[in-house]
Design a protein around this motif. Structure first.
Motif, mmCIF file in Angstrom:
data_model
loop_
_atom_site.group_PDB
_atom_site.id
_atom_site.type_symbol
_atom_site.label_atom_id
_atom_site.label_comp_id
_atom_site.label_asym_id
_atom_site.label_seq_id
_atom_site.Cartn_x
_atom_site.Cartn_y
_atom_site.Cartn_z
ATOM 1 N N PHE A 89 0.858 -1.185 0.000
ATOM 2 C CA PHE A 89 0.000 0.000 0.000
ATOM 3 C C PHE A 89 0.894 1.235 0.000
ATOM 4 O O PHE A 89 2.089 1.162 0.312
ATOM 5 C CB PHE A 89 -0.953 0.015 1.199
ATOM 6 C CG PHE A 89 -0.278 0.115 2.547
ATOM 7 C CD1 PHE A 89 -0.012 1.353 3.130
ATOM 8 C CD2 PHE A 89 0.082 -1.038 3.245
ATOM 9 C CE1 PHE A 89 0.607 1.450 4.361
ATOM 10 C CE2 PHE A 89 0.713 -0.952 4.491
ATOM 11 C CZ PHE A 89 0.968 0.291 5.052
ATOM 12 N N THR A 90 0.316 2.381 -0.376
ATOM 13 C CA THR A 90 1.055 3.635 -0.369
ATOM 14 C C THR A 90 0.317 4.661 0.476
ATOM 15 O O THR A 90 -0.909 4.627 0.598
ATOM 16 C CB THR A 90 1.252 4.187 -1.793
ATOM 17 O OG1 THR A 90 -0.021 4.327 -2.428
ATOM 18 C CG2 THR A 90 2.128 3.262 -2.619
ATOM 19 N N THR A 91 1.092 5.573 1.044
ATOM 20 C CA THR A 91 0.509 6.584 1.926
ATOM 21 C C THR A 91 0.324 7.909 1.188
ATOM 22 O O THR A 91 0.761 8.075 0.057
ATOM 23 C CB THR A 91 1.390 6.793 3.172
ATOM 24 O OG1 THR A 91 2.710 7.174 2.752
ATOM 25 C CG2 THR A 91 1.457 5.523 3.995
ATOM 26 N N GLU A 92 -0.322 8.824 1.856
ATOM 27 C CA GLU A 92 -0.683 10.116 1.258
ATOM 28 C C GLU A 92 0.539 10.883 0.765
ATOM 29 O O GLU A 92 1.591 10.905 1.418
ATOM 30 C CB GLU A 92 -1.406 10.984 2.285
ATOM 31 C CG GLU A 92 -2.804 10.534 2.622
ATOM 32 C CD GLU A 92 -3.442 11.427 3.673
ATOM 33 O OE1 GLU A 92 -4.673 11.352 3.835
ATOM 34 O OE2 GLU A 92 -2.711 12.189 4.336
ATOM 35 N N VAL A 93 0.381 11.500 -0.382
ATOM 36 C CA VAL A 93 1.339 12.477 -0.889
ATOM 37 C C VAL A 93 0.589 13.800 -0.963
ATOM 38 O O VAL A 93 -0.511 13.858 -1.513
ATOM 39 C CB VAL A 93 1.866 12.081 -2.284
ATOM 40 C CG1 VAL A 93 2.870 13.119 -2.784
ATOM 41 C CG2 VAL A 93 2.502 10.692 -2.247
ATOM 42 N N PRO A 94 1.141 14.897 -0.400
ATOM 43 C CA PRO A 94 0.442 16.182 -0.477
ATOM 44 C C PRO A 94 0.005 16.498 -1.903
ATOM 45 O O PRO A 94 0.719 16.188 -2.873
ATOM 46 C CB PRO A 94 1.501 17.173 0.024
ATOM 47 C CG PRO A 94 2.344 16.357 0.965
ATOM 48 C CD PRO A 94 2.406 14.982 0.341
ATOM 49 N N GLY A 95 -1.163 17.104 -2.043
ATOM 50 C CA GLY A 95 -1.804 17.276 -3.346
ATOM 51 C C GLY A 95 -0.975 17.998 -4.380
ATOM 52 O O GLY A 95 -1.131 17.765 -5.577
ATOM 53 N N HIS A 96 -0.062 18.863 -3.978
ATOM 54 C CA HIS A 96 0.743 19.620 -4.938
ATOM 55 C C HIS A 96 2.119 18.988 -5.144
ATOM 56 O O HIS A 96 3.021 19.613 -5.692
ATOM 57 C CB HIS A 96 0.906 21.065 -4.455
ATOM 58 C CG HIS A 96 1.641 21.193 -3.157
ATOM 59 N ND1 HIS A 96 1.104 20.792 -1.961
ATOM 60 C CD2 HIS A 96 2.885 21.666 -2.872
ATOM 61 C CE1 HIS A 96 1.980 21.003 -0.990
ATOM 62 N NE2 HIS A 96 3.065 21.538 -1.513
ATOM 63 N N ARG A 97 2.298 17.757 -4.653
ATOM 64 C CA ARG A 97 3.593 17.093 -4.748
ATOM 65 C C ARG A 97 3.471 15.772 -5.506
ATOM 66 O O ARG A 97 2.394 15.180 -5.587
ATOM 67 C CB ARG A 97 4.153 16.803 -3.352
ATOM 68 C CG ARG A 97 4.540 18.054 -2.568
ATOM 69 C CD ARG A 97 5.802 18.672 -3.114
ATOM 70 N NE ARG A 97 6.202 19.871 -2.368
ATOM 71 C CZ ARG A 97 7.310 20.553 -2.636
ATOM 72 N NH1 ARG A 97 8.115 20.159 -3.615
ATOM 73 N NH2 ARG A 97 7.602 21.641 -1.938
ATOM 74 N N PHE A 98 4.607 15.326 -6.084
ATOM 75 C CA PHE A 98 4.668 13.978 -6.658
ATOM 76 C C PHE A 98 5.924 13.299 -6.160
ATOM 77 O O PHE A 98 6.882 13.951 -5.721
ATOM 78 C CB PHE A 98 4.617 14.019 -8.194
ATOM 79 C CG PHE A 98 5.901 14.455 -8.851
ATOM 80 C CD1 PHE A 98 6.856 13.517 -9.249
ATOM 81 C CD2 PHE A 98 6.161 15.797 -9.095
ATOM 82 C CE1 PHE A 98 8.033 13.923 -9.854
ATOM 83 C CE2 PHE A 98 7.329 16.206 -9.714
ATOM 84 C CZ PHE A 98 8.278 15.268 -10.091
ATOM 85 N N ILE A 99 5.919 11.973 -6.229
ATOM 86 C CA ILE A 99 7.035 11.169 -5.741
ATOM 87 C C ILE A 99 7.264 10.010 -6.693
ATOM 88 O O ILE A 99 6.321 9.535 -7.343
ATOM 89 C CB ILE A 99 6.771 10.653 -4.302
ATOM 90 C CG1 ILE A 99 8.014 9.980 -3.723
ATOM 91 C CG2 ILE A 99 5.579 9.707 -4.276
ATOM 92 C CD1 ILE A 99 7.865 9.631 -2.251
ATOM 93 N N GLY A 100 8.491 9.548 -6.791
ATOM 94 C CA GLY A 100 8.820 8.379 -7.593
ATOM 95 C C GLY A 100 9.263 7.234 -6.697
ATOM 96 O O GLY A 100 10.245 7.359 -5.955
ATOM 97 N N TYR A 101 8.529 6.121 -6.717
ATOM 98 C CA TYR A 101 8.951 4.916 -6.010
ATOM 99 C C TYR A 101 9.917 4.173 -6.932
ATOM 100 O O TYR A 101 9.641 4.014 -8.115
ATOM 101 C CB TYR A 101 7.748 4.040 -5.679
ATOM 102 C CG TYR A 101 6.671 4.775 -4.897
ATOM 103 C CD1 TYR A 101 6.861 5.091 -3.562
ATOM 104 C CD2 TYR A 101 5.487 5.156 -5.508
ATOM 105 C CE1 TYR A 101 5.882 5.772 -2.843
ATOM 106 C CE2 TYR A 101 4.506 5.841 -4.808
ATOM 107 C CZ TYR A 101 4.711 6.143 -3.469
ATOM 108 O OH TYR A 101 3.749 6.816 -2.774
#
Length: 410
Positions: A140-152
């Motif tokens: 599962f993945t947790t919240e990322v702030p709406g104006h942000r992106f992340i790369g797993y």
């Protein structure tokens, strides 16, 4: 764990839960615990999800950081629970305890609070009163702030991997400004070699050289995504450096028609292992596949991926993931020994002889103990098409010219 239903010559659909299975319906019908809906825990009729209950559910996204991870079984006992933050700069274990009655697990201390913008895996093994084991793997993945992106991303920091490893980023939000994002990720090698990025759609970016890495290569991945605008108004949140080492070269060639797997280490033949591959109606992909996950024991249930009740094996040993869509190389203890090396009977996977519970002395255990994430398994002479380059770490099935054409940097 699950497999993917295939018709002869057709590719399987991608599914969230990932697994594969080697089985024959006629064999499964006479094996206790390999078919039907009975849980191994208590013998009552339960769905696979009810036998081992995990919160948050498999594939959940935007999980709040104050959500409490929980693992429960209705009866029997939990044997082991591992909750780990993965696909980040470094794996981090979520510490927890199994209750005295063996029916539940819960996190302890500061690790009970989940991190923001993180991906977690949960691996559980449970045992019933008769000693039968069942396993479950979820993410599962947790919240990322709406104006942000992340790369797993893969592989893990400080890991030693096989020569076929591909650096792979999966973004949680679509990237429209691909050149800016790709420019912010720098992959270098010592000794130096040309490395190129390739986009698969707007949420995945992979990096590799023209040919397999040389053993001993040190690879550095510099992630400078913080404040990079990946889409209008959406900015990256990561700045970190990851390093991994390329180990020895191991490439295994599975000949579906000859029912054998030749294992070569640094170009030299180590062993020829008898196998069973996909049956005529559920064939195995041809092509180069890269090991991306390894599980000493896992569950494979056909009901979750379109095979109905054809199989449900709760303790498949020595499971090695080869594709995202569900191709595994794994141990098989439920089929007769004489099928290995002579007959293809699986639902698309590659099966090696094993015993229940797994053993290092069987062909499956021997191969598992000598395998690294990033090793290559190539299938030939199957009556299926070649595996897609974006199915798992399948990028080696694309020539260098086409690979470079998928870069956003011209």
């Amino acid at each position: 764990m699950n497999h993917v239903a295939k018709k002869a010559g057709a590719s399987p659909a991608t599914v969230k839960a990932r697994s594969g299975l080697l089985a024959v319906l006629a064999v499964l019908a006479v094996l206790t615990g390999c078919s039907g809906t009975d849980s191994i825990i208590g013998g009552k009729s339960r769905s696979p999800q009810e036998a081992i209950r995990i919160t948050p559910q498999d594939g959940a996204g935007d999980v709040a950081p104050d959500t409490r991870v929980e693992v429960k079984v209705p009866d029997g006992r939990l044997e082991s629970v591992e909750v780990t933050r993965i696909e980040d700069a470094q794996q981090q274990e979520v510490r927890g305890l199994i209750a005295e009655d063996g029916l539940s697990w819960s996190p302890q201390g500061v690790s009970a609070r989940l991190g923001l913008a993180a991906k977690y895996s949960v691996d559980v093994v449970a045992v019933d009163g008769a000693g039968h084991r069942a396993a479950r793997h979820t993410t599962f993945t947790t919240e990322v702030p709406g104006h942000r992106f992340i790369g797993y991303f893969k592989p893990e920091n400080r890991s030693t991997v096989g020569t076929g490893m591909i650096v792979s980023f999966a973004f949680n939000r679509p990237v429209t400004r691909r050149a800016a994002v790709q420019r912010a990720i720098r992959v270098t090698a010592d000794p130096a070699v040309e490395i190129a990025g390739h986009w698969f759609g707007d949420k995945r970016l992979d990096f590799r050289p023209a040919a397999y890495w040389q053993p001993g290569t040190e690879v550095t991945v510099e992630v400078g995504l913080r404040d990079v605008e990946g889409a209008p108004g959406v900015y990256g949140s990561q700045r970190k450096t990851v390093r991994f080492t390329i180990g020895r070269e191991q490439v295994s060639r599975v000949d579906s028609a000859a029912h054998t797997m030749e294992v070569r280490r640094d170009g030299q033949l180590v062993s020829s292992v008898p196998i069973t591959a996909g049956s005529p109606t559920t064939t195995t992909y041809n092509g180069k596949m890269v090991v991306s996950e390894m599980h000493e024991v896992t569950r494979m249930d056909g009901r979750t991926v379109g095979f109905g009740g054809e199989y449900d094996i709760k303790d498949v040993p020595h499971a090695i993931r080869l594709t995202e869509s569900g191709t595994f190389l794994h141990g098989n203890y439920w089929s007769d020994d004489d099928i290995f090396g002579s007959t293809n009977v699986s639902h698309g996977c590659i099966g090696l002889r094993d015993v229940q519970g797994g053993s290092g002395s069987t062909p499956a255990g021997w191969f598992f103990d000598r395998t690294l994430i990033g090793d290559v398994v190539e299938v030939v002479n199957s009556k299926d098409k070649k595996v897609a380059p974006d199915n798992g770490l399948g990028g080696w099935n694309m020539d260098w010219k086409r690979w470079k054409a998928g870069s956003a940097l011209r």
